[in-house]
Design a protein around this motif. Structure first.
Motif, mmCIF file in Angstrom:
data_model
loop_
_atom_site.group_PDB
_atom_site.id
_atom_site.type_symbol
_atom_site.label_atom_id
_atom_site.label_comp_id
_atom_site.label_asym_id
_atom_site.label_seq_id
_atom_site.Cartn_x
_atom_site.Cartn_y
_atom_site.Cartn_z
ATOM 1 N N ALA A 56 -35.056 -53.713 -55.197
ATOM 2 C CA ALA A 56 -35.735 -52.439 -55.459
ATOM 3 C C ALA A 56 -34.963 -51.287 -54.808
ATOM 4 O O ALA A 56 -35.485 -50.552 -53.979
ATOM 5 C CB ALA A 56 -37.177 -52.482 -54.989
ATOM 6 N N CYS A 57 -33.729 -51.110 -55.236
ATOM 7 C CA CYS A 57 -32.856 -50.117 -54.605
ATOM 8 C C CYS A 57 -33.260 -48.684 -54.926
ATOM 9 O O CYS A 57 -32.844 -47.750 -54.231
ATOM 10 C CB CYS A 57 -31.414 -50.353 -55.028
ATOM 11 S SG CYS A 57 -31.054 -50.011 -56.778
ATOM 12 N N GLY A 58 -34.046 -48.482 -55.986
ATOM 13 C CA GLY A 58 -34.480 -47.127 -56.313
ATOM 14 C C GLY A 58 -33.304 -46.206 -56.587
ATOM 15 O O GLY A 58 -32.336 -46.569 -57.257
ATOM 16 N N THR A 59 -33.353 -45.010 -56.031
ATOM 17 C CA THR A 59 -32.335 -44.000 -56.287
ATOM 18 C C THR A 59 -31.092 -44.156 -55.413
ATOM 19 O O THR A 59 -30.198 -43.317 -55.464
ATOM 20 C CB THR A 59 -32.916 -42.589 -56.062
ATOM 21 O OG1 THR A 59 -33.317 -42.472 -54.692
ATOM 22 C CG2 THR A 59 -34.105 -42.327 -56.973
ATOM 23 N N GLY A 60 -31.059 -45.193 -54.595
ATOM 24 C CA GLY A 60 -29.873 -45.457 -53.784
ATOM 25 C C GLY A 60 -29.849 -44.783 -52.434
ATOM 26 O O GLY A 60 -28.823 -44.801 -51.748
ATOM 27 N N ILE A 61 -30.975 -44.228 -52.022
ATOM 28 C CA ILE A 61 -30.987 -43.512 -50.749
ATOM 29 C C ILE A 61 -30.753 -44.453 -49.564
ATOM 30 O O ILE A 61 -30.156 -44.075 -48.556
ATOM 31 C CB ILE A 61 -32.296 -42.702 -50.597
ATOM 32 C CG1 ILE A 61 -32.161 -41.687 -49.454
ATOM 33 C CG2 ILE A 61 -33.510 -43.608 -50.419
ATOM 34 C CD1 ILE A 61 -33.271 -40.649 -49.417
ATOM 35 N N TRP A 62 -31.196 -45.709 -49.693
ATOM 36 C CA TRP A 62 -30.889 -46.733 -48.688
ATOM 37 C C TRP A 62 -29.566 -47.421 -49.005
ATOM 38 O O TRP A 62 -28.847 -47.848 -48.099
ATOM 39 C CB TRP A 62 -32.012 -47.756 -48.617
ATOM 40 C CG TRP A 62 -33.305 -47.219 -48.100
ATOM 41 C CD1 TRP A 62 -34.254 -46.516 -48.800
ATOM 42 C CD2 TRP A 62 -33.805 -47.321 -46.763
ATOM 43 N NE1 TRP A 62 -35.307 -46.180 -47.985
ATOM 44 C CE2 TRP A 62 -35.064 -46.665 -46.731
ATOM 45 C CE3 TRP A 62 -33.325 -47.917 -45.601
ATOM 46 C CZ2 TRP A 62 -35.829 -46.583 -45.570
ATOM 47 C CZ3 TRP A 62 -34.088 -47.839 -44.436
ATOM 48 C CH2 TRP A 62 -35.326 -47.174 -44.436
#
Length: 234
Positions: A56-62
């Motif tokens: 669940a990387c999402g937008t890549g903020i992590w």
């Protein structure tokens, strides 16, 4: 099909995050630069290493901060729109992005570190064991799992459907309403559930709003607790 949970609810959750992608960072983190600094500090504290899987990387903020420490990184998300944004944020040849539903995904190899942020609270109770089975299948024998999530107090900001302790309704900036899963689990509940599934786990808190967790398969002991010290993403 998710046992005990309508498939439509799971699909609606994916649809929600596909539609929310463009506004996710702002509505989740508020001040993105400040959140980015906090994330960088936390990743430095957690010290992910080796071949890393991010769920669940999402937008890549992590993802960006994980990539700086990983030998290579596989970043997975069910929403292709999130993957597009993550690719724009993280231009690193060591990172592979995959659009896939983790509950239907077969890990291609074992990873040294499995990481997920603000994902576990979106896993319904009926799929909790199944999710951790996928994680175990993805984890190297001496690997570890690291996760970040909301404290249970975040449930107070949600609108739960009548008679449900898991399904909430949210509204996006375009006015559309969506249903998704949001399960409030505290430190003791998570530790107990993971122990029952055969994990050595330590869960603590970071600041006023985040839970931090580390887990290893119970076949070996967790060495002297996790590498953790005792927001709004959701």
């Amino acid at each position: 099909m998710l046992s005990g949970m309508p498939q439509a609810t799971w699909q609606a959750q994916v649809a929600y995050y596909r539609r929310r992608a463009a506004e996710y960072d702002l509505t989740s983190y508020g001040g993105v630069p400040r959140a980015d600094q906090r994330i960088a500090s936390l990743i430095g504290q957690l010290r992910p290493e080796g071949d890393v899987l991010e769920i669940a990387c999402g937008t890549g903020i992590w993802t960006r901060h994980l990539a700086a420490r990983a030998r290579r990184l596989t970043a997975l998300d069910a929403a292709p729109e999130m993957i597009v944004l993550a690719r724009q944020r993280v231009a690193d040849a060591r990172v592979t992005f995959l659009a896939a539903d983790v509950l239907d995904w077969v890990p291609p190899r074992r990873f040294d570190t499995v990481f997920f942020a603000f994902w576990l609270s979106h896993v319904p109770a009926s799929a909790f064991g199944r999710f951790w089975s996928v994680v175990r299948a993805a984890l190297a024998g001496d690997g570890r799992v690291l996760f970040v999530d909301d404290l249970p107090e975040a449930a107070g900001r949600e609108t739960y459907l009548a008679g449900s302790g898991e399904v909430v309704e949210r509204r996006l900036q375009d006015g559309t309403r969506h249903r998704l899963v949001k399960v409030a689990r505290d430190q003791s509940a998570l530790t107990r559930q993971l122990t029952e599934l055969g994990w050595h786990a330590a869960v603590t808190r970071s600041g006023p709003d985040w839970l931090l967790g580390e887990a290893r398969p119970a076949l070996r002991a967790l060495p002297r607790g996790p590498r953790l010290r005792a927001g709004r993403p959701c």
